[in-house]
Structures are given as C-alpha cells and as structure tokens.
Design a protein around this motif. Structure first.
Motif, short mmCIF file in Angstrom:
data_model
loop_
_atom_site.label_atom_id
_atom_site.label_comp_id
_atom_site.label_asym_id
_atom_site.label_seq_id
_atom_site.Cartn_x
_atom_site.Cartn_y
_atom_site.Cartn_z
N ALA A 5 -27.63 -10.85 -14.04
CA ALA A 5 -27.04 -11.95 -13.47
C ALA A 5 -26.26 -11.92 -11.82
O ALA A 5 -27.77 -12.64 -11.27
N ALA A 6 -25.92 -10.94 -11.84
CA ALA A 6 -25.82 -11.16 -9.68
C ALA A 6 -26.29 -10.36 -9.29
O ALA A 6 -26.48 -11.14 -8.03
N LYS A 7 -27.26 -9.68 -9.67
CA LYS A 7 -28.47 -9.11 -8.69
C LYS A 7 -29.19 -9.90 -8.36
O LYS A 7 -30.42 -9.92 -7.68
N GLU A 8 -29.40 -10.56 -9.68
CA GLU A 8 -31.17 -12.29 -9.86
C GLU A 8 -30.13 -13.10 -8.40
O GLU A 8 -31.10 -13.32 -7.61
N VAL A 9 -29.04 -12.84 -8.34
CA VAL A 9 -28.81 -13.71 -7.21
C VAL A 9 -28.88 -13.41 -5.79
O VAL A 9 -29.36 -14.36 -5.18
N PHE A 10 -28.16 -12.02 -5.70
CA PHE A 10 -28.24 -11.04 -4.42
C PHE A 10 -29.89 -11.17 -3.95
O PHE A 10 -29.68 -11.60 -3.04
N ALA A 11 -31.02 -11.20 -5.29
CA ALA A 11 -32.27 -11.00 -4.22
C ALA A 11 -33.02 -12.57 -4.00
O ALA A 11 -33.85 -11.93 -3.59
N LYS A 12 -32.18 -13.42 -3.85
CA LYS A 12 -32.64 -14.63 -3.45
C LYS A 12 -32.33 -14.64 -2.39
O LYS A 12 -33.07 -15.32 -1.37
N TYR A 13 -31.51 -13.51 -1.89
CA TYR A 13 -31.21 -13.95 -0.58
C TYR A 13 -31.29 -12.31 0.41
O TYR A 13 -31.23 -11.53 0.52
N PRO A 14 -32.56 -12.91 1.32
CA PRO A 14 -32.71 -10.89 1.66
C PRO A 14 -32.24 -10.88 2.55
O PRO A 14 -31.99 -10.36 3.28
N ASP A 15 -30.41 -12.13 3.29
CA ASP A 15 -29.66 -11.57 4.29
C ASP A 15 -28.60 -11.09 3.77
O ASP A 15 -28.21 -10.02 4.30
N ALA B 3 -21.35 -15.09 -16.29
CA ALA B 3 -19.80 -14.79 -15.28
C ALA B 3 -20.13 -14.32 -14.03
O ALA B 3 -19.55 -13.94 -13.00
N GLY B 4 -21.41 -13.65 -14.63
CA GLY B 4 -22.44 -13.02 -13.73
C GLY B 4 -23.13 -13.09 -11.96
O GLY B 4 -22.40 -13.29 -10.79
N ARG B 5 -23.26 -14.21 -12.33
CA ARG B 5 -23.96 -15.80 -11.99
C ARG B 5 -23.04 -16.53 -10.64
O ARG B 5 -23.30 -16.09 -10.35
N VAL B 6 -22.29 -16.88 -11.92
CA VAL B 6 -20.88 -17.37 -10.67
C VAL B 6 -20.72 -16.57 -9.92
O VAL B 6 -20.25 -17.25 -8.50
N THR B 7 -20.02 -15.53 -10.23
CA THR B 7 -19.15 -14.78 -9.39
C THR B 7 -20.22 -14.61 -7.99
O THR B 7 -19.55 -14.54 -7.52
N ALA B 8 -21.33 -14.13 -8.23
CA ALA B 8 -22.34 -13.45 -7.77
C ALA B 8 -22.53 -15.19 -6.45
O ALA B 8 -22.43 -14.54 -5.13
#
Length: 216
Positions: free
Chosen positions: A159-169, A123-128
């Motif tokens: 899970a969401a923050k792990e997704v965001f961390a992949k994108y430095p911008d 749920a966190g990953r998909v929405t992020a």
C-alpha cells in the motif's frame, strides 16, 4: 493444604497454546507477556493451562509445532502466523479436530481460522500519504519494512509503495528489512548511511524504528 493441582483439577483446565513465530523484537515479547499475564491472572489461572512455543521465522517448524499442539490435546491455539498461506493445511486439520485457531495481527487465509487484526493496507497507505504530504510530494526517502512473508508486511509495504508511485518526485533511495525491531532498524539504517548522508535523505517510511531513527 496441597500446593499443586490434582490430576482432576489439571484435566478441568482448558489447554491453550500460544504459537509464536519471529520474536526478535520488543512488541512480540510484549504480546507474549500480555497473554501469559492474562492466563496467570486470578480470573483465569484455575481455568487455563497455557503453553508457549516459538518457531522463529520458519513456516515448516511452526507447522510441526501446531501439529504437535493438536496431538497433545489443544482446545485453542493463538498464533502469530509467519505466512498467510503456509499454515492453511495444518490449521484446517486442527479445526477439523475441534480446535479453535485465532491469528492475531497477521492473517491466516484458511477460512476456519479467526483473524483479529487492523486494516494493514490502510496502515501502509495512511502513513505513506502523511509522509508525502509532509514532503510536499518531493524528496528522497528510505523505507524500512517488517518481517518478510507475513501478511502485515506484505500489505503495509504494498500500500505504501502504491502511494509513493503516484508521485514521480518521491524516490525510494534506500530500502531494508527491519523485522519490526529497533535494533535491526538501527543496523540497517547504519548500513544505508555508510554510503549516504542524512543531507541526502528527506524522509523515512518505517514500520518500526522511529525512535531509533530520531536518536540517530
């Protein structure tokens, strides 16, 4: 005819408790109302004696209440656990006495408990990932999380923050605890917007409060 239940009839009912934790949001009120409605339905009304207790966001109080439920003869306890681990011992004690324990949405890690939930990491990953895609991998975002300490909030946020961390911008420029409450989300967003303009914000990742944010 008599309007009340006889002692024998009451004794034949299954004694079931609903153990709520934090209830200061719409969906937990809805969840409690659904359980109460089910217990009151003609198909169950003469079979179930449902009692509801609210601990608030306090693990120790929820432990004490569950202990009291077991001592009073509970056959089953449906629980929204404020923590995935804090209730383990009291739940194990309940199971040892033959009480069935069902956690909904959030988890209890004691193996004897039954956990009924979705994949909260997903749920966190998909929405992020959806938000990142909409922003083309670049932008300032605000994150509004759920009830701290619950497995749901921990897993979705992780899970969401792990997704965001992949994108430095992608930059989280504001974060607040939303308690899965429209009202709390509004208050917390208002605090963040006291120091920022909507023009500085490109996206919102929220566990609750999307309708509120849209209206703002």
């Amino acid at each position: 005819c008599a309007s009340g239940l006889s002692a024998a009839e009451a004794a034949e009912k299954h004694k079931i408790f609903l153990s709520m934790s934090y209830i200061g949001n719409d969906w937990q009120a809805e969840a409690a109302n659904m359980v109460k409605a089910m217990a009151a339905h003609k198909s169950l009304a003469d079979k179930v004696d449902l009692q509801v207790q609210v601990a608030g966001p306090n693990a120790q109080r929820q432990i004490q209440q569950i202990n009291a439920m077991v001592q009073s003869g509970a056959e089953a306890i449906v629980v929204y656990p404020i923590s995935p681990t804090a209730l383990n011992q009291v739940v194990k004690n309940a199971c040892d006495k033959g009480v069935k324990v069902f956690a909904y949405d959030a988890e209890i890690t004691e193996p004897c408990a039954y956990n009924v939930h979705i994949d909260q990491l997903e749920a966190g990953r998909v929405t992020a990932e959806w938000l990142v895609k909409k922003l083309n991998g670049k932008g300032n975002i605000i994150a509004i999380t759920g009830v701290p300490g619950t497995s749901v909030d921990d897993q979705r946020t992780k899970a969401a923050k792990e997704v965001f961390a992949k994108y430095p911008d992608i930059k989280i420029v504001g974060e607040a605890v939303g308690m899965w409450s429209q009202a709390v989300a509004r208050t917390e967003l208002s605090k963040i917007l006291a120091t920022r303009s909507w023009n500085d914000i490109n996206g919102l990742w929220m566990q609750v409060g999307c309708f509120t944010a849209n209206s703002m």
